[in-house]
Design a protein around this motif. Structure first.
Motif, PDB file in Angstrom:
ATOM      1  N   GLU A  25       0.831  -1.264  -0.017  1.00  0.00           N
ATOM      2  CA  GLU A  25       0.050  -0.001  -0.026  1.00  0.00           C
ATOM      3  C   GLU A  25       0.951   1.096  -0.088  1.00  0.00           C
ATOM      4  OE1 GLU A  25      -4.050  -0.395   2.325  1.00  0.00           O
ATOM      5  OE2 GLU A  25      -2.666  -1.535   3.276  1.00  0.00           O
ATOM      6  N   TYR A  26       0.482   2.306  -0.844  1.00  0.00           N
ATOM      7  CA  TYR A  26       1.564   3.541  -0.988  1.00  0.00           C
ATOM      8  C   TYR A  26       0.856   4.799  -1.417  1.00  0.00           C
ATOM      9  CZ  TYR A  26       0.230   2.038  -5.872  1.00  0.00           C
ATOM     10  OH  TYR A  26      -0.279   1.801  -7.075  1.00  0.00           O
ATOM     11  N   ASN A  27       1.525   5.873  -1.594  1.00  0.00           N
ATOM     12  CA  ASN A  27       1.005   7.053  -2.010  1.00  0.00           C
ATOM     13  C   ASN A  27       1.995   7.522  -3.139  1.00  0.00           C
ATOM     14  OD1 ASN A  27      -1.063   7.265   0.297  1.00  0.00           O
ATOM     15  ND2 ASN A  27       0.466   8.014   1.455  1.00  0.00           N
ATOM     16  N   VAL A  28       1.362   7.590  -4.163  1.00  0.00           N
ATOM     17  CA  VAL A  28       2.057   8.215  -5.329  1.00  0.00           C
ATOM     18  C   VAL A  28       2.191   9.820  -5.064  1.00  0.00           C
ATOM     19  CG1 VAL A  28       2.095   8.445  -7.867  1.00  0.00           C
ATOM     20  CG2 VAL A  28       0.898   6.666  -7.112  1.00  0.00           C
ATOM     21  N   VAL A  29       3.450  10.228  -5.021  1.00  0.00           N
ATOM     22  CA  VAL A  29       3.841  11.609  -4.912  1.00  0.00           C
ATOM     23  C   VAL A  29       4.561  12.086  -5.830  1.00  0.00           C
ATOM     24  CG1 VAL A  29       3.701  11.383  -2.231  1.00  0.00           C
ATOM     25  CG2 VAL A  29       5.815  11.058  -3.431  1.00  0.00           C
ATOM     26  N   ARG A  30       4.980  11.713  -6.809  1.00  0.00           N
ATOM     27  CA  ARG A  30       5.858  12.385  -7.894  1.00  0.00           C
ATOM     28  C   ARG A  30       5.908  11.335  -9.105  1.00  0.00           C
ATOM     29  NH1 ARG A  30      10.619  13.064  -5.794  1.00  0.00           N
ATOM     30  NH2 ARG A  30      12.003  12.288  -7.210  1.00  0.00           N
ATOM     31  N   TRP A  31       5.608  11.952 -10.402  1.00  0.00           N
ATOM     32  CA  TRP A  31       5.856  10.991 -11.522  1.00  0.00           C
ATOM     33  C   TRP A  31       6.925  11.838 -12.443  1.00  0.00           C
ATOM     34  CZ3 TRP A  31       1.445   7.593 -13.071  1.00  0.00           C
ATOM     35  CH2 TRP A  31       1.919   6.750 -14.051  1.00  0.00           C
ATOM     36  N   GLY A  32       8.022  11.282 -12.574  1.00  0.00           N
ATOM     37  CA  GLY A  32       9.089  12.135 -13.254  1.00  0.00           C
ATOM     38  C   GLY A  32       9.288  13.337 -12.474  1.00  0.00           C
ATOM     39  N   VAL A  33       9.401  14.569 -13.397  1.00  0.00           N
ATOM     40  CA  VAL A  33       9.836  15.732 -12.737  1.00  0.00           C
ATOM     41  C   VAL A  33       8.435  16.479 -12.217  1.00  0.00           C
ATOM     42  CG1 VAL A  33      11.544  15.946 -14.212  1.00  0.00           C
ATOM     43  CG2 VAL A  33       9.376  16.803 -15.140  1.00  0.00           C
ATOM     44  N   THR A  34       7.252  15.707 -12.332  1.00  0.00           N
ATOM     45  CA  THR A  34       5.850  16.445 -11.909  1.00  0.00           C
ATOM     46  C   THR A  34       5.588  15.933 -10.419  1.00  0.00           C
ATOM     47  OG1 THR A  34       5.092  16.307 -14.263  1.00  0.00           O
ATOM     48  CG2 THR A  34       3.692  16.798 -12.544  1.00  0.00           C
ATOM     49  N   ASP A  35       5.435  17.062  -9.423  1.00  0.00           N
ATOM     50  CA  ASP A  35       4.876  16.549  -8.245  1.00  0.00           C
ATOM     51  C   ASP A  35       3.718  16.441  -8.047  1.00  0.00           C
ATOM     52  OD1 ASP A  35       7.300  16.748  -6.854  1.00  0.00           O
ATOM     53  OD2 ASP A  35       7.284  18.743  -6.746  1.00  0.00           O
ATOM     54  N   LEU A  36       2.991  15.347  -7.605  1.00  0.00           N
ATOM     55  CA  LEU A  36       1.414  15.138  -7.547  1.00  0.00           C
ATOM     56  C   LEU A  36       1.009  15.168  -6.044  1.00  0.00           C
ATOM     57  CD1 LEU A  36       1.386  11.763  -9.663  1.00  0.00           C
ATOM     58  CD2 LEU A  36       0.862  14.287 -10.354  1.00  0.00           C
ATOM     59  N   PRO A  37      -0.286  15.473  -5.831  1.00  0.00           N
ATOM     60  CA  PRO A  37      -1.030  15.525  -4.673  1.00  0.00           C
ATOM     61  C   PRO A  37      -0.726  13.880  -4.301  1.00  0.00           C
ATOM     62  CG  PRO A  37      -2.461  15.771  -6.203  1.00  0.00           C
ATOM     63  CD  PRO A  37      -1.288  16.009  -6.766  1.00  0.00           C
ATOM     64  N   PRO A  38      -0.586  13.673  -2.788  1.00  0.00           N
ATOM     65  CA  PRO A  38      -0.393  12.601  -2.713  1.00  0.00           C
ATOM     66  C   PRO A  38      -1.624  11.488  -3.162  1.00  0.00           C
ATOM     67  CG  PRO A  38       0.541  13.583  -0.868  1.00  0.00           C
ATOM     68  CD  PRO A  38      -0.307  14.609  -1.787  1.00  0.00           C
ATOM     69  N   GLU A  39      -1.459  10.269  -3.673  1.00  0.00           N
ATOM     70  CA  GLU A  39      -2.773   9.633  -4.009  1.00  0.00           C
ATOM     71  C   GLU A  39      -2.322   8.132  -3.631  1.00  0.00           C
ATOM     72  OE1 GLU A  39      -2.447  10.449  -8.169  1.00  0.00           O
ATOM     73  OE2 GLU A  39      -3.031  12.304  -8.187  1.00  0.00           O
ATOM     74  N   ALA A  40      -3.593   7.447  -3.152  1.00  0.00           N
ATOM     75  CA  ALA A  40      -3.465   6.259  -2.609  1.00  0.00           C
ATOM     76  C   ALA A  40      -3.561   5.211  -3.425  1.00  0.00           C
ATOM     77  CB  ALA A  40      -4.595   6.056  -1.632  1.00  0.00           C
ATOM     78  N   GLY A  41      -2.844   4.078  -3.197  1.00  0.00           N
ATOM     79  CA  GLY A  41      -2.944   2.930  -4.087  1.00  0.00           C
ATOM     80  C   GLY A  41      -2.309   1.698  -3.339  1.00  0.00           C
ATOM     81  N   VAL A  42      -2.568   0.362  -4.284  1.00  0.00           N
ATOM     82  CA  VAL A  42      -1.846  -0.641  -3.756  1.00  0.00           C
ATOM     83  C   VAL A  42      -1.418  -1.439  -5.026  1.00  0.00           C
ATOM     84  CG1 VAL A  42      -4.052  -2.146  -3.515  1.00  0.00           C
ATOM     85  CG2 VAL A  42      -2.207  -2.825  -2.353  1.00  0.00           C
ATOM     86  N   ALA A  43      -0.314  -2.228  -5.004  1.00  0.00           N
ATOM     87  CA  ALA A  43       0.063  -3.120  -5.835  1.00  0.00           C
ATOM     88  C   ALA A  43       0.361  -4.452  -5.459  1.00  0.00           C
ATOM     89  CB  ALA A  43       1.266  -2.636  -6.550  1.00  0.00           C
ATOM     90  N   VAL A  44       0.204  -5.227  -6.096  1.00  0.00           N
ATOM     91  CA  VAL A  44       0.700  -6.986  -5.443  1.00  0.00           C
ATOM     92  C   VAL A  44       1.718  -7.296  -6.599  1.00  0.00           C
ATOM     93  CG1 VAL A  44      -0.256  -9.252  -5.506  1.00  0.00           C
ATOM     94  CG2 VAL A  44      -1.635  -7.330  -4.817  1.00  0.00           C
ATOM     95  N   TYR A  45       2.719  -7.920  -5.972  1.00  0.00           N
ATOM     96  CA  TYR A  45       3.657  -8.577  -6.830  1.00  0.00           C
ATOM     97  C   TYR A  45       3.892  -9.951  -6.605  1.00  0.00           C
ATOM     98  CZ  TYR A  45       4.500  -3.495  -6.680  1.00  0.00           C
ATOM     99  OH  TYR A  45       4.441  -1.914  -6.819  1.00  0.00           O
ATOM    100  N   VAL A  46       3.795 -10.869  -7.460  1.00  0.00           N
ATOM    101  CA  VAL A  46       4.018 -12.007  -7.208  1.00  0.00           C
ATOM    102  C   VAL A  46       5.185 -12.818  -7.857  1.00  0.00           C
ATOM    103  CG1 VAL A  46       2.875 -14.524  -7.982  1.00  0.00           C
ATOM    104  CG2 VAL A  46       1.497 -12.427  -7.712  1.00  0.00           C
ATOM    105  N   ARG A  47       5.945 -13.517  -6.922  1.00  0.00           N
ATOM    106  CA  ARG A  47       7.351 -14.010  -7.328  1.00  0.00           C
ATOM    107  C   ARG A  47       7.030 -15.203  -8.058  1.00  0.00           C
ATOM    108  NH1 ARG A  47       7.204 -12.475  -1.924  1.00  0.00           N
ATOM    109  NH2 ARG A  47       8.600 -10.955  -1.218  1.00  0.00           N
ATOM    110  N   GLY A  48       8.073 -15.474  -9.122  1.00  0.00           N
ATOM    111  CA  GLY A  48       7.901 -16.760  -9.754  1.00  0.00           C
ATOM    112  C   GLY A  48       8.967 -17.643  -9.268  1.00  0.00           C
TER     113      GLY A  48
END
Length: 284
Positions: free
Chosen positions: A232-255
């Motif tokens: 679970e995370y907050n996106v705060v920047r995309w490259g050189v562009t600052d973003l207002p903090p935005e909530a998300g979650v990502a799932v990573y599966v190991r092979g």
């Protein structure tokens, strides 16, 4: 997979268990919502029900939760909703359940990837956090505010940590190197926004990093069962562009190789205008 089966009627539990090979240890989220047994859902909480929804916001208290469940159940039934189970991560005090909903809406059949994070203890559930992109529903992004604060103790082991460092640095080759050759990355919109194999992943991350840098995330919680890891995370920047903090979650599966075999993203961040690829809006 949050709801306690012992709180449901014996008849309903028998129906759910009919096609399972192992005993039912918990009732999946949407099965519980559409069961009509709201008391069982309310009773699964240790205290006052609390759920965070991408559109409805925070739903807290028994009365508000009952109204929410009744409304959601009616919408799912009206849309002839089907639920595809994707994955489930279970740790002692948190679960992460992934599904894909398919239902009829005004613009046709919608396919919506959804993740539900459940905080729990021996006493019961404490909080549920739902994540999905509004892009498949409305064609636009909701840019959801943070649900959680960053936690310095939220670190990822092994290849998941390697991937996060490469993502933050904007290093295409190091990012692609974290994945197996036939791995997939699914953007929040799902459907056509699934990228498979080294060539497609290199094109995807080249596009991700085309705004002058990487995508650093504020890490809030890590749920890891050894096979899969949810961040679970907050996106705060995309490259050189600052973003207002935005909530998300990502799932990573190991092979089996130890590298990532799949990554699935659940957020509603709107990329800077420069970040585009021919297949549509990056991340959905």
């Amino acid at each position: 997979m949050p709801w306690f089966p012992e709180l449901f009627s014996a008849r309903y539990v028998a129906e759910l268990s009919q096609h399972r090979r192992s005993p039912l240890v918990a009732v999946p989220f949407f099965d519980g919502v559409t069961s009509g047994e709201v008391d069982a859902l309310v009773g699964s909480f240790a205290g006052e029900p609390e759920l965070h929804h991408p559109v409805r916001g925070r739903v807290k208290g028994r009365a508000a939760f009952r109204r929410f469940v009744e409304m959601m159940s009616e919408e799912l039934r009206a849309g002839a909703c089907t639920v595809e189970d994707v994955d489930l991560i279970v740790t002692p005090h948190r679960t992460v359940e992934e599904v894909v909903l398919r239902y009829d809406a005004g613009q046709g059949r919608v396919e919506l990837p959804v993740a539900i994070v459940t905080e729990r203890s021996d006493a019961g559930l404490h909080e549920l956090r739902m994540y999905f992109s509004t892009w498949p529903i409305t064609g636009s992004h909701a840019n959801r505010p943070p649900l959680l604060q960053p936690d310095e103790a939220a670190t990822e082991a092994g290849v998941v940590g390697d991937y996060q460092r490469a993502l933050a640095a904007g290093d295409v080759e190091a990012t692609v190197a974290a994945f197996e050759r036939d791995a997939t990355v699914r953007e929040p919109a799902g459907g056509q926004y699934v990228h498979r194999g080294e060539q497609e992943l290199r094109a995807l991350f080249t596009s991700f990093f085309s705004n002058g840098g990487g995508i650093p995330l504020e890490h809030c919680t890590v749920t890891d069962d050894g096979r899969a890891c949810a961040l679970e995370y907050n996106v705060v920047r995309w490259g050189v562009t600052d973003l207002p903090p935005e909530a998300g979650v990502a799932v990573y599966v190991r092979g089996e190789s130890g590298l990532l075999s799949a990554a699935r993203i659940y957020d509603d961040s709107n990329p800077p205008p420069v970040v585009r690829i021919s297949r549509g809006p990056v991340r959905g």
